[in-house]
Design an enzyme around this catalytic site. Structure first.
Site, short mmCIF file in Angstrom:
data_model
loop_
_atom_site.label_atom_id
_atom_site.label_comp_id
_atom_site.label_asym_id
_atom_site.label_seq_id
_atom_site.Cartn_x
_atom_site.Cartn_y
_atom_site.Cartn_z
N ARG A 1 1.11 0.36 14.89
CA ARG A 1 0.87 0.18 13.46
C ARG A 1 1.35 -1.21 13.05
O ARG A 1 2.04 -1.89 13.77
CB ARG A 1 1.60 1.19 12.57
N GLU B 1 12.23 12.63 -0.17
CA GLU B 1 11.11 12.02 -0.88
C GLU B 1 9.78 12.58 -0.39
O GLU B 1 8.85 12.80 -1.17
CB GLU B 1 11.16 10.49 -0.69
N THR C 1 7.12 26.38 5.99
CA THR C 1 5.83 25.77 5.68
C THR C 1 4.70 26.67 6.17
O THR C 1 3.72 26.92 5.45
CB THR C 1 5.72 24.39 6.33
N TYR D 1 9.25 15.51 0.58
CA TYR D 1 9.05 16.81 -0.07
C TYR D 1 8.83 16.68 -1.56
O TYR D 1 8.18 17.51 -2.18
CB TYR D 1 10.23 17.74 0.25
N SER E 1 -0.80 26.76 -5.31
CA SER E 1 -0.39 28.15 -5.55
C SER E 1 -0.87 28.67 -6.89
O SER E 1 -0.84 29.88 -7.14
CB SER E 1 1.13 28.27 -5.49
N HIS F 1 13.49 11.32 3.46
CA HIS F 1 12.89 12.59 3.81
C HIS F 1 12.76 13.55 2.64
O HIS F 1 11.69 14.12 2.44
CB HIS F 1 13.52 13.25 5.04
N TRP G 1 7.53 -0.18 4.02
CA TRP G 1 8.14 0.42 2.82
C TRP G 1 9.58 0.80 3.07
O TRP G 1 10.37 0.91 2.15
CB TRP G 1 7.33 1.61 2.32
N HIS H 1 0.85 -1.20 0.00
CA HIS H 1 0.00 0.00 0.00
C HIS H 1 0.88 1.25 0.00
O HIS H 1 0.67 2.17 -0.78
CB HIS H 1 -0.92 -0.01 1.23
N ASP I 1 7.60 21.78 -26.32
CA ASP I 1 7.70 20.45 -25.71
C ASP I 1 8.75 20.53 -24.62
O ASP I 1 9.28 21.61 -24.36
CB ASP I 1 8.07 19.38 -26.76
N SER J 1 13.76 5.86 -13.75
CA SER J 1 12.71 6.59 -14.44
C SER J 1 12.55 7.99 -13.87
O SER J 1 12.48 8.99 -14.60
CB SER J 1 11.40 5.81 -14.33
N SER J 2 12.52 8.08 -12.54
CA SER J 2 12.31 9.39 -11.90
C SER J 2 13.47 10.32 -12.17
O SER J 2 13.28 11.52 -12.42
CB SER J 2 12.14 9.22 -10.39
N LYS K 1 4.20 29.64 3.97
CA LYS K 1 3.41 29.35 2.77
C LYS K 1 1.93 29.34 3.09
O LYS K 1 1.11 29.88 2.34
CB LYS K 1 3.80 27.98 2.22
N HIS L 1 15.11 12.48 12.04
CA HIS L 1 13.93 12.56 12.90
C HIS L 1 13.01 11.36 12.70
O HIS L 1 12.08 11.17 13.46
CB HIS L 1 13.19 13.91 12.74
N HIS L 2 13.30 10.57 11.69
CA HIS L 2 12.59 9.28 11.56
C HIS L 2 13.22 8.23 12.46
O HIS L 2 12.75 7.10 12.50
CB HIS L 2 12.63 8.81 10.11
#
Lengths: 100, 208, 613
Positions: free
Chosen positions: C450, C255, C328, C257, C268, C253, C139, C75, C104, C169-170, C331, C302-303
């Site tokens: 979890r 990721e 943040t 963002y 925006s 991390h 994950w 998931h 293009d 790919s990314s 914004k 922090h993870h």
């Protein structure tokens, strides 16, 4: 970098300059390998190696990769990746107590 | 028009006057820094952490041999820049000579690496032996893989020089390969210093 | 516009399926990304629903613990890598060239390559369901759970190879968009005139090219450990399992963002349009995005507050994490100030954007709670964290993505998505989302862990779990409503016209859907909100005339379609599959890829039109 006015079209070095750079690169490497065996300066070797390899790195990047003559944007793009990679290395070493 | 060659290649002049492909290779190299940075970080974090009694950098690494292969790779960069210099001046004949020299020196470097790897394995260091073996072979192996890709690229350009025109766009196709090649060279400058010179110098102190 | 198109002779393109397979048109590739990603978004949703049904009551046995572990792992992977990221990529593809006034992207064939590689990577990642078991380690796949002894079978290989392919790919896509944005802007579009969505795409792309190499190295190391018996994460040989955590979160991390910045870009764009006001504090919003991007590199541990990195490391990472709240928050204030005093029209896109702000604030607040290391030690691995990530990734990213779909659907298809069904869609999403995820805050603070396939009724967790499951089902209905709206509007939606929302950016200056070449003449940009400027800024002067640069360009010459990106990505994917089963297969795949790359290098980007001067 908004317009062509920044295009640094300075002439690239001549083959002779390239050969001189190569001579320097070779000499530095030979010097490094030479002092590697000098026991008297063992404690100072690590900083010396770091400085010398940085010199070699910069010579190749500046002259062979033309960063000295090309668009400054390339230096930013490459230098950004380089700085971040250095940050990864140093912070991981610090976290694992491998620094100092 | 910002860039005299841009019109030939792309339909639109670029905002910065820089060719798209040249910017692409530089951004890519920035990304590659992170790839090698992570591999080097792994090596350094595990430096001196192998189990006692297993082979150490000081016992295994052979500075004289690797100095020679380092020199070979440095000189290949000289050949490469001369090849680019030739093609950008429109001299395809000289370009072919220099690019072949570059590829040959690159292949020689790879030969040294194969020799080094088999020699180390004979002395008892394989990727499975200890952390040193694991990290050393992975880091230098991926560098070798990059050199291999580079050699294939250079030989392809050599072959293409008989078929198409490499001098258009100021030799941009060669320039891209050259930048990649020099990058692989400077990565080796770092590896040689960190793993070989400093690694062996520092080894006795850490192993005690 | 159409009459202008007739003047230019253009290479004819294959029609039908073959046209889609060989396309290098960024709009078609964007559509492919969007449809594929939405499909996987629904797959990920189904995986979630099965888990929610399992957890609806205490002590159920709908799925086995083993399958449950695979479900929560897949998931997460599906939603992150096959849902939200490619949905963002769909917007990059569809919108970026239109917004910057380009015909293009910089490398159209590389763009097609990225899409096909994404599709094949997704197939590799999902194929575990059919080939003997998906990854089941969460994950983030912490070592040593991922070692051969604890994860036998091929589950982890699907993870390693799948993420590896998706990473290539990314990175390829990100390289393309960096060059496109820096190099393909219309004349006059300086960096500080770029729409915020473009800025966020640029920052996201830089995060992608720097973050993915790190996880690639982690995956390589894990693969070498599992396949060749190396020692990276082998504690018996002195390896440190925490290294994996560092490499993973060093990627992980940024990721986060990568998932949220494009969403912030969409919001925006939507808020100013529907408030009929320019974005409040454009410079500050851009700067905040850049700071968030940079800070994304300095907060990864922090993870790992409960790993035991020591008080100094924990304090440093707590501080850097708290600092992120500043840009943040800036914004969020800017978005609210954009709406302040505007003449607001509450169409569906705006509803989703406002929903984004509200939900993201909740997720942001629980995020700040996590930044306090001692407090996080209590919340770690509880449903409180699950609530947090869903408030930022669903309440954040996906709300914005739905907003973007309602906003740009007319541009992409020429027809409006039905607004009444859209309102139903929004409110069902909003109610279902909060029912599903708000109770998880309570469950988490009450200690529910979890990744547990069930719980005992003694714990008192039944009621909130049941509510959460009801919420999940409502979300499922909301997605069905969206699908209904999508297919209905595709056929019978109101004709949109060029500029249905009275838009501010260049994409609204051209027809809907845009012609293949986007702009008959490349516009000249005179200010921020370029199209709004054209319409209202200088006495109603509508699109700029032919710019001087255009004069000698002759006809519009678009890149030609090519099947080589597909072959190259297929070869690479075969090579990747070979890493799981047999290196001989890898060699075959590599040869195919190499041949395709040769063909690619030799074929011109665009076939000569034959009559260009």
């Amino acid at each position: 970098m908004e317009s062509s006015s920044h295009t640094r079209k300075a002439a690239h070095p001549t083959p002779l300059t390239y050969v001189k750079i190569a001579a320097n690169l070779g000499a530095i490497t030979a010097f490094e390998v030479g002092i590697f065996y000098v026991e008297a300066i063992e404690d100072a070797l690590i900083p010396i190696f770091i400085v010398l390899s940085a010199v070699k790195f910069v010579l190749v990047a500046m002259f062979y990769m033309h960063l000295k003559f090309d668009e400054r944007l390339f230096s930013w793009l490459f230098g950004g990746g380089l700085l971040l990679a250095t940050f990864v290395i140093l912070s991981l070493m610090a976290l694992f107590g491998a620094l100092l | 028009m910002h860039h005299s060659q841009a019109a030939e290649h792309a339909t639109i002049a670029t905002s910065t006057g820089i060719d798209n492909r040249k910017m692409l290779i530089w951004v890519f190299l920035g990304s590659e820094c992170m790839f090698f940075g992570s591999l080097i970080a792994t090596y350094l974090v595990y430096y001196g952490q192998s189990l006692p009694g297993t082979p150490t950098p000081g016992e295994i690494l052979d500075i004289p041999t690797t100095s020679v292969s380092t020199f070979v790779l440095l000189m290949s960069s000289l050949m490469m820049v001369l090849a680019y210099s030739s093609v950008s001046r429109g001299n395809v004949r000289n370009f072919r000579i220099w690019i072949l020299c570059t590829a040959l020196l690159g292949a020689t470097f790879l030969g040294f690496q194969v020799f080094e790897f088999t020699e180390f394995a004979r002395e008892g260091l394989t990727p499975k032996t200890n952390l040193f073996g694991t990290t050393f072979f992975t880091l230098t192996g991926f560098h070798g893989a990059h050199v291999t890709v580079g050699v294939i690229w250079l030989v392809s350009l050599f072959g293409y020089s008989f078929k198409g025109d490499l001098t258009k766009d100021g030799g941009l196709s060669v320039d891209m390969a050259a930048l990649y090649w020099h990058f692989v060279d400077i990565v080796w400058i770092v590896i040689f210093t960190v793993i070989y010179l400093i690694g062996v110098t520092n080894a006795p102190a850490l192993i005690e | 516009m159409a009459s202008i198109a007739g003047v230019f002779r253009r290479p004819t393109h294959p029609a039908g399926v073959w046209g889609w397979i060989t396309t290098v048109d960024h709009k078609k590739i964007g559509a492919l990304y969007g449809v594929t990603a939405f499909f996987f978004f629904m797959v990920g949703g189904l995986e979630a629903l099965v888990m929610r049904i399992q957890l609806a009551r205490a002590g159920q046995d709908v799925v086995s613990p083993e399958v449950f572990s695979q479900l929560f792992t897949m998931h997460a992977l599906t939603m992150i890598f096959l849902g939200v990221m490619p949905l963002s990529a769909a917007f990059f593809n569809l919108i970026v060239p239109l917004m910057i006034g380009a015909r293009d992207v910089a490398f159209p064939r590389l763009n097609a390559f990225s899409y096909w590689l994404f599709l094949f990577g997704a197939i590799v990642l999902q194929s575990g369901w059919l080939l003997g078991g998906s990854p089941n380690t969460g994950w983030f796949a912490y070592a040593p759970l991922t070692s051969n002894s604890f994860s036998p079978g091929n589950g982890m290989e699907f993870y390693i190879v799948g993420l590896g392919v998706l990473g290539i790919s990314s990175v390829a896509a990100a390289l393309n968009f960096i060059v496109t944005i820096i190099n393909m802007r219309a004349p006059g579009m300086t960096l500080m005139r770029m729409p915020v969505f473009i800025w966020m795409t640029l920052i996201t792309s830089f995060l992608l090219i720097t973050a993915f190499p790190v996880i690639t190295v982690g995956l390589i190391e894990l693969y070498f450990d599992r396949t060749f018996g190396m020692n990276f994460f082998n504690a018996a040989a002195g390896g440190d399992v925490v290294l994996w955590q560092h490499l993973f979160w060093f990627f992980g991390h940024p990721e986060v963002y990568i998932l949220i910045l494009p969403a912030m870009g969409i919001v925006s764009e939507v808020l100013p349009t529907f408030s009929r006001k320019p974005l409040f504090g454009y410079e500050v919003v851009v700067l905040s995005g850049i700071i968030i991007g940079f800070m994304g590199w300095a907060v990864w541990s922090h993870h790992m507050f409960t790993v035991g990195l020591g008080p100094i490391a924990n304090s440093v990472f707590a501080l850097t994490t708290m600092f992120i709240a500043i840009p943040t928050g800036v914004k969020i204030f800017n978005w609210i100030a954009t709406m302040w005093g505007g003449s607001i029209s509450f169409k569906t896109p705006l509803l989703f954007s406002v929903g984004f702000i509200a939900m993201f604030i909740i997720g942001g607040l629980s995020g700040v709670m996590h930044s306090i290391a001692p407090s996080d030690a209590q919340q770690q691995d509880t449903y409180f964290v699950v609530a947090h990530i869903h408030y930022v990734l669903f309440g954040g990213s996906l709300f914005a993505i739905f907003s973007g779909i309602y906003y740009w659907f007319p541009k992409a298809t020429g027809r409006m998505l039905d607004d009444r069904i859209g309102q139903v869609n929004f409110w069902l999403t909003m109610i279902g989302f909060n029912l599903a995820f708000f109770p998880m805050h309570f469950l988490g603070l009450d200690g529910m862990p979890r990744r547990q396939y069930t719980y005992s009724s003694d714990m008192g967790w039944d009621i909130w779990n049941f509510v959460s499951t009801i919420g999940g089902l409502i979300l499922g209905v909301a997605v069905l409503v969206f699908l209904f709206n999508f297919f209905l509007s595709l056929r019978k939606g109101e004709i949109a016209g060029n500029d249905p929302w009275d838009g501010r950016t260049l994409e609204w200056s051209i027809s809907s859907p845009p012609p293949e070449y986007n702009f008959a003449t490349i516009p000249t940009v005179h200010g921020r909100d370029a199209f709004w400027e054209e319409k209202y800024g200088h006495g109603g002067k509508v699109p700029a005339g032919v710019s001087p640069e255009e004069g000698h360009q002759g006809g519009i010459h678009m890149p030609s379609p090519s099947y080589l990106p597909l072959i190259a990505s297929l070869g690479l994917s075969i090579a990747a599959y070979g890493l799981i089963y047999s290196f001989a297969v890898s060699v075959v795949g590599a040869v195919i890829a190499l041949a395709a790359i040769y063909g690619w290098a030799l074929e011109p980007a665009a076939e000569p039109a034959g009559r260009e001067s």
